[in-house]
Motif scaffolding. Sequence first.
Motif, PDB file in Angstrom:
ATOM      1  N   TYR A  72      -2.700  -2.258  10.738  1.00 31.09           N
ATOM      2  CA  TYR A  72      -2.534  -2.854   9.407  1.00 31.09           C
ATOM      3  C   TYR A  72      -1.964  -4.268   9.527  1.00 31.09           C
ATOM      4  CZ  TYR A  72      -1.480  -3.153   4.423  1.00 31.09           C
ATOM      5  OH  TYR A  72      -1.443  -3.525   3.103  1.00 31.09           O
ATOM      6  N   THR A  91      -2.008   4.748   3.177  1.00 29.36           N
ATOM      7  CA  THR A  91      -2.877   4.272   4.250  1.00 29.36           C
ATOM      8  C   THR A  91      -2.407   4.770   5.608  1.00 29.36           C
ATOM      9  OG1 THR A  91      -1.622   2.211   4.502  1.00 29.36           O
ATOM     10  CG2 THR A  91      -3.438   2.213   2.917  1.00 29.36           C
ATOM     11  N   TRP A 120      -3.254   8.692   5.864  1.00 27.33           N
ATOM     12  CA  TRP A 120      -4.667   9.024   6.074  1.00 27.33           C
ATOM     13  C   TRP A 120      -4.976   9.115   7.560  1.00 27.33           C
ATOM     14  CZ3 TRP A 120      -6.896  11.542   2.619  1.00 27.33           C
ATOM     15  CH2 TRP A 120      -6.801  11.226   1.266  1.00 27.33           C
ATOM     16  N   TRP A 121      -4.269   8.345   8.366  1.00 28.18           N
ATOM     17  CA  TRP A 121      -4.431   8.473   9.813  1.00 28.18           C
ATOM     18  C   TRP A 121      -4.006   9.865  10.275  1.00 28.18           C
ATOM     19  CZ3 TRP A 121      -5.737   4.733  13.670  1.00 28.18           C
ATOM     20  CH2 TRP A 121      -6.101   3.483  13.159  1.00 28.18           C
ATOM     21  N   PRO A 155      -1.319   3.112  12.871  1.00 32.51           N
ATOM     22  CA  PRO A 155      -1.450   2.624  11.492  1.00 32.51           C
ATOM     23  C   PRO A 155      -0.678   1.340  11.236  1.00 32.51           C
ATOM     24  CG  PRO A 155      -0.819   4.945  11.527  1.00 32.51           C
ATOM     25  CD  PRO A 155      -0.760   4.467  12.921  1.00 32.51           C
ATOM     26  N   GLN A 158       2.438  -2.374   3.966  1.00 29.69           N
ATOM     27  CA  GLN A 158       1.567  -1.215   4.106  1.00 29.69           C
ATOM     28  C   GLN A 158       1.973  -0.113   3.138  1.00 29.69           C
ATOM     29  OE1 GLN A 158       1.184   0.335   8.064  1.00 29.69           O
ATOM     30  NE2 GLN A 158      -0.517   1.631   7.518  1.00 29.69           N
ATOM     31  N   ASP A 159       0.974   0.477   2.511  1.00 27.14           N
ATOM     32  CA  ASP A 159       1.203   1.592   1.594  1.00 27.14           C
ATOM     33  C   ASP A 159       1.301   2.889   2.388  1.00 27.14           C
ATOM     34  OD1 ASP A 159       0.124   3.832  -0.359  1.00 27.14           O
ATOM     35  OD2 ASP A 159       0.823   2.178  -1.584  1.00 27.14           O
TER      36      ASP A 159
END
Length: 332
Positions: free
Chosen positions: A35, A49, A52-53, A31, A45-46
């Motif tokens: 990103y 996000t 979700w990975w 991630p 990066q949030d």
Amino acid sequence: MRGRAAWRAVGQAFPGPVGLATWIAVTVPAPLVIYEATHRWEEDQDVATALWWTLAAVPALAASAAARWTGRAGQHAVRPLLAATATGTLVSAVFLAGSMAFYRWVIPLSGAMDWPRLWWIGLLLAVAGAAIGYPIGRRRRTRQAGRWGYLGGALVAVAGALLAPVTVRLGAEDSTSRPHDEGRYGETGLYAAPPGRSGILELPAAGRYAILAAGFSPKDPACRVSGPGRAARRAELVSIPPSDYGNGDYATYAWVASFTVPGPGTYVVTCHTGDGQARYTVGTIPRIRGAVAAVIHWPAAVIRLLGSIPGLLIIATTYRRRARRVAAAAPE
């Protein structure tokens, strides 16, 4: 006795070194690295996000755990189906909780996250994946450990050693509280300040200050700080310098070193590198949240060693299994 064997099978349902390496790769470096490669440098990066990975990987983990349990239990009735589903869900819940803890306390990325909602979504995905893993386990064939395990383990160890510092750096950057002041107190370098003023700083108070490299300036400068009542001392380098700091497109900054002064006054900071155009600026220490704020100061060799552990485990497991196989085949 049967119950003890079932619990032993539950323990064996946990992913082996290959599964562990895959889970870590998918939920931590992937991630952050992807990103970084697909977004502008000033975008952080949030946390959603990244997690979700993790959710995407949960069904595969649950299916693998359920299949491993089924292959070892050797039962094919309805009750083992429920047990396999429960086992896969339990294993996935442990790993999901670990990922949630990692992104909450080790690398707390920016943004808000509905943690209870994430937990229940993850459990539902785990149940679905475990149910799929049960029929897979019924058809599963046990594979013997081969020499490919050594090669695969070596490749994973090298990849982990290379990705570990990158992961720490990106995690520190995205966990930094904003705004941040770069160059607030002055600059050092051949092109950084008017003649005769480069590196002369007026520091307002005692405490720690950051030395930040501008643009492509070397990240390992030999910086020394001198001032009132203080002999010249070497600034402490940051082992894994977080970068991508700055408030505009003119230049990005990397936190490369820090120093402490005993009080306010005029100080001289000099940084020597092989690059004559290198430019460094002195500002406030970046406020990095979570345990990663301490990890960036660990020796780089230690961080690389930690990254190589999954690959080393694969090599060790391959050796142990082959040794058992040879011992079992040897005549008494």
